[in-house]
Design a protein around this motif. Structure first.
Motif, short mmCIF file in Angstrom:
data_model
loop_
_atom_site.label_atom_id
_atom_site.label_comp_id
_atom_site.label_asym_id
_atom_site.label_seq_id
_atom_site.Cartn_x
_atom_site.Cartn_y
_atom_site.Cartn_z
N THR A 59 32.32 49.00 -8.94
CA THR A 59 31.13 49.04 -8.11
C THR A 59 30.01 49.74 -8.86
OG1 THR A 59 30.36 49.46 -5.85
CG2 THR A 59 31.64 51.22 -6.92
N SER A 60 28.84 49.77 -8.29
CA SER A 60 27.69 50.39 -8.95
C SER A 60 27.91 51.88 -9.17
CB SER A 60 26.43 50.18 -8.10
OG SER A 60 25.31 50.76 -8.72
N VAL A 61 27.38 52.39 -10.27
CA VAL A 61 27.47 53.82 -10.56
C VAL A 61 26.34 54.60 -9.91
CG1 VAL A 61 28.79 53.53 -12.69
CG2 VAL A 61 26.29 53.58 -12.78
N VAL A 62 25.41 53.90 -9.28
CA VAL A 62 24.35 54.55 -8.49
C VAL A 62 24.45 54.00 -7.07
CG1 VAL A 62 22.80 54.99 -10.43
CG2 VAL A 62 22.60 52.85 -9.17
N ASP A 63 24.15 54.83 -6.08
CA ASP A 63 24.33 54.40 -4.70
C ASP A 63 23.06 53.91 -4.03
OD1 ASP A 63 23.06 56.82 -4.42
OD2 ASP A 63 24.64 57.76 -3.24
N ARG A 64 21.97 53.80 -4.81
CA ARG A 64 20.72 53.29 -4.28
C ARG A 64 19.92 52.70 -5.43
NH1 ARG A 64 18.45 57.19 -6.58
NH2 ARG A 64 17.97 59.27 -6.15
N ASP A 65 18.89 51.93 -5.13
CA ASP A 65 18.00 51.38 -6.15
C ASP A 65 17.34 52.51 -6.92
OD1 ASP A 65 18.13 48.60 -5.74
OD2 ASP A 65 16.65 48.65 -4.16
N VAL A 66 17.45 52.49 -8.24
CA VAL A 66 16.79 53.49 -9.09
C VAL A 66 16.27 52.80 -10.35
CG1 VAL A 66 18.15 55.44 -8.22
CG2 VAL A 66 18.94 54.18 -10.21
N PRO A 67 15.30 53.42 -11.04
CA PRO A 67 14.77 52.83 -12.27
C PRO A 67 15.84 52.73 -13.38
CG PRO A 67 13.29 54.52 -11.43
CD PRO A 67 14.55 54.61 -10.63
N HIS A 68 15.53 51.93 -14.36
CA HIS A 68 16.42 51.66 -15.49
C HIS A 68 16.96 52.94 -16.13
CE1 HIS A 68 17.44 50.54 -19.66
NE2 HIS A 68 17.78 49.36 -19.14
N ALA A 69 16.09 53.90 -16.40
CA ALA A 69 16.52 55.13 -17.08
C ALA A 69 17.58 55.88 -16.28
CB ALA A 69 15.32 56.04 -17.34
N GLU A 70 17.45 55.91 -14.97
CA GLU A 70 18.45 56.58 -14.13
C GLU A 70 19.78 55.82 -14.13
OE1 GLU A 70 17.28 58.19 -10.28
OE2 GLU A 70 15.18 58.04 -10.94
N CYS A 71 19.71 54.50 -14.14
CA CYS A 71 20.93 53.69 -14.21
C CYS A 71 21.65 53.94 -15.54
CB CYS A 71 20.61 52.21 -14.05
SG CYS A 71 20.19 51.73 -12.37
N VAL A 110 19.49 35.43 -14.33
CA VAL A 110 19.14 36.42 -15.34
C VAL A 110 17.64 36.37 -15.57
CG1 VAL A 110 19.45 37.05 -17.77
CG2 VAL A 110 21.39 36.15 -16.46
N TYR A 111 17.01 37.53 -15.62
CA TYR A 111 15.59 37.58 -15.97
C TYR A 111 15.24 38.99 -16.41
CZ TYR A 111 14.77 39.30 -11.15
OH TYR A 111 14.79 39.99 -9.99
N GLY A 112 14.02 39.16 -16.88
CA GLY A 112 13.55 40.46 -17.34
C GLY A 112 12.58 41.05 -16.34
N TYR A 113 12.54 42.39 -16.31
CA TYR A 113 11.68 43.07 -15.36
C TYR A 113 11.29 44.42 -15.94
CZ TYR A 113 9.96 42.51 -10.60
OH TYR A 113 9.18 42.27 -9.52
N PRO A 114 10.17 45.00 -15.51
CA PRO A 114 9.76 46.32 -16.00
C PRO A 114 10.81 47.39 -15.67
CG PRO A 114 7.91 45.24 -14.94
CD PRO A 114 9.13 44.40 -14.65
N ARG A 115 11.09 48.25 -16.64
CA ARG A 115 12.12 49.27 -16.49
C ARG A 115 11.82 50.31 -15.40
NH1 ARG A 115 15.40 49.98 -21.62
NH2 ARG A 115 14.68 48.32 -22.98
N ASP A 116 10.56 50.42 -14.98
CA ASP A 116 10.26 51.42 -13.94
C ASP A 116 10.54 50.89 -12.54
OD1 ASP A 116 8.14 49.63 -13.86
OD2 ASP A 116 6.58 51.17 -13.85
#
Length: 141
Positions: free
Chosen positions: A38-50, A122-128
């Motif tokens: 499962t996800s290592v984060v429990d909510r939506d967060v920016p790329h750096a936090e993931c 699959v697509y790209g998106y801003p890391r923030d």
């Protein structure tokens, strides 16, 4: 493209049968990869936090987990499913949202590739922007 073989892995590292009810990771033997279930984060967060959450993870006695590349993450797309487009017999609590990869987008280092498991694209998106993360461990690490 054929679906990869998936093996449930117990907290002690033992391989489990497909009908096991308690596992912490999923191994893809033909690719030498093990993913968190499962996800290592429990909510939506920016790329750096993931990415930080993946690198901080200690699981199965190993502390060398990482954010997957887009090629690794794409292996988990199950095109026979949607919402989520991933095998939910192995991966649990997967959001119908995007999951970050560590692969930078070619057009901007401020963006990265991701998989949206709602429809399996699959697509790209801003890391923030916010998303989720599965952690991966590679064989031989």
């Amino acid at each position: 493209m054929s679906k990869p073989t998936l093996i449930k892995i117990a907290a002690d590292g033992a391989q489990l049968p497909a009908d096991a009810a308690d596992w912490v990771a999923v191994h893809l033997p033909q690719h030498g990869l093990t993913f968190t279930r499962t996800s290592v984060v429990d909510r939506d967060v920016p790329h750096a936090e993931c990415e930080a959450a993946c690198k901080a993870l200690t699981l199965l006695g190993h502390a060398d987990w990482d954010l997957p590349t887009i090629e690794e993450l794409s292996l988990l797309i199950d095109r026979t499913r949607h919402e989520p487009a991933i095998d939910t017999d192995y991966f649990v609590d997967i959001q119908n949202d995007w999951y970050w990869s560590k692969t930078p987008a070619a057009w901007s280092s401020a963006s990265a590739w991701l998989v949206n498991f709602s429809g399996g694209y699959v697509y790209g998106y801003p890391r923030d922007c916010d998303g989720f993360a599965l952690a991966v461990r590679r064989a031989g690490q």
